[in-house]
Design an enzyme around this catalytic site. Structure first.
Site, PDB file in Angstrom:
ATOM      1  N   PHE A  42      62.216  19.041  92.154  1.00 16.41           N
ATOM      2  CA  PHE A  42      63.178  18.913  93.257  1.00 16.41           C
ATOM      3  C   PHE A  42      62.740  19.748  94.465  1.00 16.41           C
ATOM      4  CE2 PHE A  42      67.419  16.918  92.164  1.00 16.41           C
ATOM      5  CZ  PHE A  42      66.931  16.179  91.098  1.00 16.41           C
ATOM      6  N   PHE A  63      61.954  31.446  86.957  1.00 19.27           N
ATOM      7  CA  PHE A  63      62.110  30.770  88.254  1.00 19.27           C
ATOM      8  C   PHE A  63      61.605  31.604  89.425  1.00 19.27           C
ATOM      9  CE2 PHE A  63      65.328  28.823  85.482  1.00 19.27           C
ATOM     10  CZ  PHE A  63      65.019  27.474  85.648  1.00 19.27           C
ATOM     11  N   THR A 111      47.023  22.272  84.119  1.00 14.36           N
ATOM     12  CA  THR A 111      46.825  20.835  83.881  1.00 14.36           C
ATOM     13  C   THR A 111      45.556  20.642  83.052  1.00 14.36           C
ATOM     14  OG1 THR A 111      47.862  20.387  86.000  1.00 14.36           O
ATOM     15  CG2 THR A 111      46.552  18.602  85.049  1.00 14.36           C
ATOM     16  N   VAL A 125      51.741  32.784  78.553  1.00 16.37           N
ATOM     17  CA  VAL A 125      50.338  32.430  78.798  1.00 16.37           C
ATOM     18  C   VAL A 125      50.284  31.253  79.771  1.00 16.37           C
ATOM     19  CG1 VAL A 125      49.572  33.263  76.543  1.00 16.37           C
ATOM     20  CG2 VAL A 125      50.246  30.875  76.800  1.00 16.37           C
ATOM     21  N   ASN A 126      49.097  31.017  80.330  1.00 12.79           N
ATOM     22  CA  ASN A 126      48.945  29.937  81.304  1.00 12.79           C
ATOM     23  C   ASN A 126      48.970  28.566  80.631  1.00 12.79           C
ATOM     24  OD1 ASN A 126      46.661  31.346  80.342  1.00 12.79           O
ATOM     25  ND2 ASN A 126      45.305  30.223  81.689  1.00 12.79           N
ATOM     26  N   CYS A 136      51.935  25.981  90.329  1.00 13.25           N
ATOM     27  CA  CYS A 136      52.946  25.316  89.495  1.00 13.25           C
ATOM     28  C   CYS A 136      53.451  23.966  89.978  1.00 13.25           C
ATOM     29  CB  CYS A 136      54.110  26.261  89.260  1.00 13.25           C
ATOM     30  SG  CYS A 136      53.595  27.692  88.304  1.00 13.25           S
ATOM     31  N   GLY A 173      50.051  37.893  83.301  1.00 16.38           N
ATOM     32  CA  GLY A 173      49.716  37.262  84.580  1.00 16.38           C
ATOM     33  C   GLY A 173      50.798  37.451  85.623  1.00 16.38           C
ATOM     34  N   GLY A 212      54.185  37.253  83.401  1.00 19.66           N
ATOM     35  CA  GLY A 212      54.350  38.275  82.363  1.00 19.66           C
ATOM     36  C   GLY A 212      54.448  39.680  82.938  1.00 19.66           C
ATOM     37  N   ASP A 248      47.236  41.064  76.621  1.00 19.68           N
ATOM     38  CA  ASP A 248      46.448  39.961  77.184  1.00 19.68           C
ATOM     39  C   ASP A 248      45.062  40.022  76.564  1.00 19.68           C
ATOM     40  OD1 ASP A 248      46.967  38.294  80.130  1.00 19.68           O
ATOM     41  OD2 ASP A 248      44.967  38.232  79.234  1.00 19.68           O
TER      42      ASP A 248
HETATM   43  P1  NAD Z   1      48.347  33.547  84.697  1.00 14.10           P
HETATM   44  O1  NAD Z   1      47.138  32.731  84.506  1.00 14.10           O
HETATM   45  O2  NAD Z   1      48.456  34.466  85.859  1.00 14.10           O
HETATM   46  O3  NAD Z   1      48.580  34.477  83.392  1.00 14.10           O
HETATM   47  C1  NAD Z   1      48.456  34.021  82.077  1.00 14.10           C
HETATM   48  C2  NAD Z   1      47.788  35.118  81.258  1.00 14.10           C
HETATM   49  O4  NAD Z   1      47.813  34.725  79.873  1.00 14.10           O
HETATM   50  C3  NAD Z   1      46.321  35.348  81.612  1.00 14.10           C
HETATM   51  O5  NAD Z   1      46.123  36.701  81.998  1.00 14.10           O
HETATM   52  C4  NAD Z   1      45.550  34.998  80.330  1.00 14.10           C
HETATM   53  O6  NAD Z   1      44.427  35.825  80.097  1.00 14.10           O
HETATM   54  C5  NAD Z   1      46.626  35.235  79.277  1.00 14.10           C
HETATM   55  N1  NAD Z   1      46.365  34.546  78.002  1.00 14.10           N
HETATM   56  C6  NAD Z   1      45.993  33.256  77.818  1.00 14.10           C
HETATM   57  N2  NAD Z   1      45.853  33.016  76.501  1.00 14.10           N
HETATM   58  C7  NAD Z   1      46.151  34.162  75.849  1.00 14.10           C
HETATM   59  C8  NAD Z   1      46.199  34.525  74.466  1.00 14.10           C
HETATM   60  N3  NAD Z   1      45.932  33.645  73.502  1.00 14.10           N
HETATM   61  N4  NAD Z   1      46.549  35.791  74.157  1.00 14.10           N
HETATM   62  C9  NAD Z   1      46.828  36.696  75.124  1.00 14.10           C
HETATM   63  N5  NAD Z   1      46.803  36.400  76.439  1.00 14.10           N
HETATM   64  C10 NAD Z   1      46.474  35.147  76.802  1.00 14.10           C
HETATM   65  O7  NAD Z   1      49.586  32.543  84.673  1.00 14.10           O
HETATM   66  P2  NAD Z   1      51.023  32.744  85.353  1.00 14.10           P
HETATM   67  O8  NAD Z   1      50.966  32.361  86.784  1.00 14.10           O
HETATM   68  O9  NAD Z   1      51.575  34.083  84.956  1.00 14.10           O
HETATM   69  O10 NAD Z   1      51.843  31.597  84.604  1.00 14.10           O
HETATM   70  C11 NAD Z   1      52.183  31.709  83.242  1.00 14.10           C
HETATM   71  C12 NAD Z   1      53.195  30.633  82.905  1.00 14.10           C
HETATM   72  O11 NAD Z   1      54.394  30.840  83.663  1.00 14.10           O
HETATM   73  C13 NAD Z   1      52.751  29.204  83.249  1.00 14.10           C
HETATM   74  O12 NAD Z   1      53.253  28.337  82.257  1.00 14.10           O
HETATM   75  C14 NAD Z   1      53.407  28.940  84.573  1.00 14.10           C
HETATM   76  O13 NAD Z   1      53.662  27.553  84.769  1.00 14.10           O
HETATM   77  C15 NAD Z   1      54.711  29.686  84.437  1.00 14.10           C
HETATM   78  N6  NAD Z   1      55.314  30.127  85.708  1.00 14.10           N
HETATM   79  C16 NAD Z   1      54.526  30.665  86.697  1.00 14.10           C
HETATM   80  C17 NAD Z   1      55.105  31.129  87.874  1.00 14.10           C
HETATM   81  C18 NAD Z   1      54.278  31.700  89.001  1.00 14.10           C
HETATM   82  O14 NAD Z   1      54.836  31.916  90.071  1.00 14.10           O
HETATM   83  N7  NAD Z   1      53.003  31.957  88.823  1.00 14.10           N
HETATM   84  C19 NAD Z   1      56.494  31.072  88.020  1.00 14.10           C
HETATM   85  C20 NAD Z   1      57.265  30.539  86.989  1.00 14.10           C
HETATM   86  C21 NAD Z   1      56.657  30.075  85.831  1.00 14.10           C
HETATM   87  C1  UGA Z   2      57.666  27.932  92.953  1.00 12.58           C
HETATM   88  C2  UGA Z   2      59.196  27.931  92.844  1.00 12.58           C
HETATM   89  O1  UGA Z   2      59.767  28.253  94.120  1.00 12.58           O
HETATM   90  C3  UGA Z   2      59.656  28.943  91.804  1.00 12.58           C
HETATM   91  O2  UGA Z   2      61.068  28.851  91.645  1.00 12.58           O
HETATM   92  C4  UGA Z   2      58.966  28.625  90.472  1.00 12.58           C
HETATM   93  O3  UGA Z   2      59.329  29.590  89.503  1.00 12.58           O
HETATM   94  C5  UGA Z   2      57.464  28.656  90.675  1.00 12.58           C
HETATM   95  O4  UGA Z   2      57.100  27.684  91.677  1.00 12.58           O
HETATM   96  C6  UGA Z   2      56.697  28.317  89.449  1.00 12.58           C
HETATM   97  O5  UGA Z   2      57.178  27.613  88.581  1.00 12.58           O
HETATM   98  O6  UGA Z   2      55.577  28.768  89.438  1.00 12.58           O
HETATM   99  P1  UGA Z   2      55.834  29.464  94.135  1.00 12.58           P
HETATM  100  O7  UGA Z   2      54.917  28.321  93.869  1.00 12.58           O
HETATM  101  O8  UGA Z   2      55.403  30.818  93.726  1.00 12.58           O
HETATM  102  O9  UGA Z   2      57.249  29.217  93.437  1.00 12.58           O
HETATM  103  O10 UGA Z   2      56.163  29.526  95.704  1.00 12.58           O
HETATM  104  P2  UGA Z   2      57.142  28.692  96.675  1.00 12.58           P
HETATM  105  O11 UGA Z   2      57.851  29.649  97.525  1.00 12.58           O
HETATM  106  O12 UGA Z   2      57.960  27.718  95.940  1.00 12.58           O
HETATM  107  O13 UGA Z   2      56.103  27.903  97.581  1.00 12.58           O
HETATM  108  C7  UGA Z   2      55.315  26.846  97.059  1.00 12.58           C
HETATM  109  C8  UGA Z   2      54.549  26.170  98.182  1.00 12.58           C
HETATM  110  O14 UGA Z   2      55.434  25.420  99.006  1.00 12.58           O
HETATM  111  C9  UGA Z   2      53.824  27.137  99.107  1.00 12.58           C
HETATM  112  O15 UGA Z   2      52.554  26.620  99.414  1.00 12.58           O
HETATM  113  C10 UGA Z   2      54.720  27.181 100.319  1.00 12.58           C
HETATM  114  O16 UGA Z   2      54.036  27.526 101.490  1.00 12.58           O
HETATM  115  C11 UGA Z   2      55.231  25.748 100.359  1.00 12.58           C
HETATM  116  N1  UGA Z   2      56.505  25.569 101.080  1.00 12.58           N
HETATM  117  C12 UGA Z   2      57.633  26.198 100.656  1.00 12.58           C
HETATM  118  C13 UGA Z   2      56.545  24.727 102.180  1.00 12.58           C
HETATM  119  O17 UGA Z   2      55.534  24.141 102.572  1.00 12.58           O
HETATM  120  N2  UGA Z   2      57.728  24.563 102.840  1.00 12.58           N
HETATM  121  C14 UGA Z   2      58.873  25.184 102.437  1.00 12.58           C
HETATM  122  O18 UGA Z   2      59.928  24.966 103.089  1.00 12.58           O
HETATM  123  C15 UGA Z   2      58.822  26.014 101.320  1.00 12.58           C
END
Ligand code: NAD
Ligand code: UGA
Length: 459
Positions: free
Chosen positions: A225, A161, A93, A89-90, A275, A13, A16, A36
């Site tokens: 935070f 992060f 909530t 993986v995702n 997130c 995703g 990954g 995946d």
């Molecule tokens: P996503 O939904 O984009 O990707 C997750 C992938 O995992 C999907 O493609 C899904 O098909 C796959 N999957 C689920 N179950 C599976 C299984 N059993 N085997 C193989 N594949 C499987 O999610 P994401 O945004 O990449 O987030 C993943 C994790 O990372 C979450 O816990 C999220 O909180 C965390 N995270 C996300 C971000 C972000 O910016 N999106 C940043 C930091 C941390």
């Molecule tokens: C956020 C964190 O910044 C990442 O460090 C973290 O890894 C990630 O969540 C996660 O765990 O998924 P992301 O959600 O991708 O990243 O994007 P951000 O840049 O944090 O923005 C989040 C939301 O806050 C957006 O809707 C953005 O428009 C809003 N935002 C951001 C504001 O309204 N004001 C700001 O000053 C900054």
């Protein structure tokens, strides 16, 4: 070529895919495979039409794909061959049962743990990349240790992060890399092995090692935070609108204090993304489950303030457009939860669109990357919604513009041309404060910024 290590990532995703692309790019001696269950996603990772939009990502993938970066649906084979398995993986909530609407849904997570046990034939390091409730590694260890094959799994937490829209840059130049492990000989050795990967390009001083539980909890706390700062400034934006103070001036004045800092203080229609909300809800749930009611209430307010801010934006549109928007055309500029991504998960755009449709407005949604997701998000809703990539076509004949996402392209539009093409009186509601409000007012628009005095031609 003979690779020195086999790295597998389960989950292709937003985390990954980019994370493994950068590891493969920087560590050519490692073989990196991303698997995946979603066949379509994997097919797109193997094409030049990647499943996610992220500046610089295609170039990084193209440089490593087929050399030491592979995308596949062959999960058992991947697990068998791996020395190190990242699980990304995702963890959304939970929508059902105990903790619905608050707790993390760990079903995908647990499934991967069972798959790892079923297909492993040798010891491995398992890396938690997904964001998880604190002490998940304990559950993971219990599942993994239930194997009868006499193999050892060492669980390490290495939360991610990166922010969407700047993922490649965040991965190439992280503020820090966090690695948590058990403080045992095998735990510390596993942490060193994960640190070795990052030390190919991240300076040693930025690689932080902690115990497992601190690493897991740090991830939730970092997001809480960051979101808290946005809710804090958004709360003040409401007060500014009552007092003729200007929220941008306050952000600047307050953020100039180096103890406070200027980042994440931009007022908006509210934070979105997959997130922040889910991770704070998860933190609140964890606090309540330990009986820490006040701590839970404290963090829950960050979410309530975000809901308030989104609701306020819609109410202002209705109020200022003479308390009715029935049949009025409103052009929403942007739908993604932030600029430089096509991701719309938890985007304030979804909330705004639903509320405006309930008021029977006609909507036109314009976004350079998010229209595919927007169509899915709004499918099945009653009302008139059109989707348009060209902003000039989107605003033609509109009564109002609502800025939802801070895309650069919206700042550079020809607003004289737009004003001429709109119904009068023409309204602009700038949910991101990205436009030149004085100039728009001079052109003839009635302008409603966030947390700043409105500029109207009405007497
Ligand atoms: P996503 O939904 O984009 O990707 C997750 C992938 O995992 C999907 O493609 C899904 O098909 C796959 N999957 C689920 N179950 C599976 C299984 N059993 N085997 C193989 N594949 C499987 O999610 P994401 O945004 O990449 O987030 C993943 C994790 O990372 C979450 O816990 C999220 O909180 C965390 N995270 C996300 C971000 C972000 O910016 N999106 C940043 C930091 C941390
Ligand atoms: C956020 C964190 O910044 C990442 O460090 C973290 O890894 C990630 O969540 C996660 O765990 O998924 P992301 O959600 O991708 O990243 O994007 P951000 O840049 O944090 O923005 C989040 C939301 O806050 C957006 O809707 C953005 O428009 C809003 N935002 C951001 C504001 O309204 N004001 C700001 O000053 C900054």
């Amino acid at each position: 070529m003979k690779f020195t290590r086999n790295i597998l990532c389960i989950g292709a995703g937003y985390v990954g895919g980019p994370t493994m692309a950068i590891i493969a790019l920087k560590c050519p001696e490692y073989k990196v495979t991303v698997v995946d269950v979603n066949e379509e996603r994997i097919a797109r990772w193997n094409s030049d039409d990647l499943p996610i939009y992220e500046p610089g990502l295609l170039q990084a993938v193209q440089a490593a794909r087929g050399r030491n970066l592979f995308f596949s649906t062959a999960i058992p084979e991947g697990i068998r061959a791996a020395d190190i398995i990242f699980v990304s993986v995702n963890t959304p909530t939970k929508t059902f049962g105990l903790g619905a609407g608050m707790a993390s849904d760990l079903q995908h997570w647990e499934k991967t743990a069972h798959q790892i046990v079923a297909h492993s034939e040798k010891s491995k390091i398992i890396v938690e990349k997904s964001t998880l409730p604190v002490r998940t590694a304990e559950a993971m260890e219990r599942i993994l240790s239930e194997n009868k094959k006499d193999i050892h799994f060492e669980v390490v937490s290495n939360p991610e992060f990166l922010a969407e829209g700047s993922a490649v840059n965040d991965l190439l130049e992280p503020d820090r890399v966090l690695i948590g492990s058990q403080q045992t000989e095998t735990g510390l050795q596993a942490a060193r092995e994960i640190a070795d990967i990052y030390s190919h390009w991240v300076p040693a001083g930025k690689i932080i090692t902690t115990n497992l539980w601190s690493a897991e909890l740090s991830k939730l706390v970092a997001n809480a935070f960051l979101a808290q700062r946005i809710s804090s400034i958004n709360a003040i934006s409401a007060l500014c609108e009552k007092t003729d103070a200007d929220v941008a001036e306050i952000s600047f004045a307050v953020g100039s204090d180096t103890r406070i800092g200027s980042r994440f203080m931009t007022a908006s229609i509210g934070f979105g993304g997959s997130c922040f909300k889910k991770d704070i809800l998860n933190l609140v749930y964890i606090c309540r489950s330990y009986g820490l009611e006040e701590v839970a209430d404290y963090w829950e307010m960050v979410i309530r303030m975000n809901d308030f801010q989104q609701g306020r934006f819609v109410k202002k549109i209705i109020r200022e457009m003479f308390n009715t928007i029935v049949g009025k055309k409103i052009a929403m500029l942007g739908f993604a939860f932030k600029a430089n991504t096509g991701d719309t998960r938890e985007s304030p755009g979804i909330f705004v669109a639903k509320k405006l449709l309930e008021e029977r407005a006609d909507l036109v949604i314009c976004d350079p990357q998010a229209l595919g997701n927007a169509r899915k998000d709004l499918a099945g809703l009653d009302g008139n919604v059109a989707f348009e990539t060209d902003p000039y076509r989107a605003v033609a004949g509109a009564h109002a513009i609502a800025v939802i996402t801070e895309w650069d392209m919206f700042k550079k539009l020809d607003f004289e041309k737009i004003f001429a093409a709109m119904q009068k009186p023409a309204f602009v509601f700038d949910g991101r404060n990205i436009l030149d409000h004085d100039r728009l007012f001079r052109i003839g628009f009635n302008v409603f910024p966030l947390g700043k005095p409105s500029l109207t031609h009405f007497r």
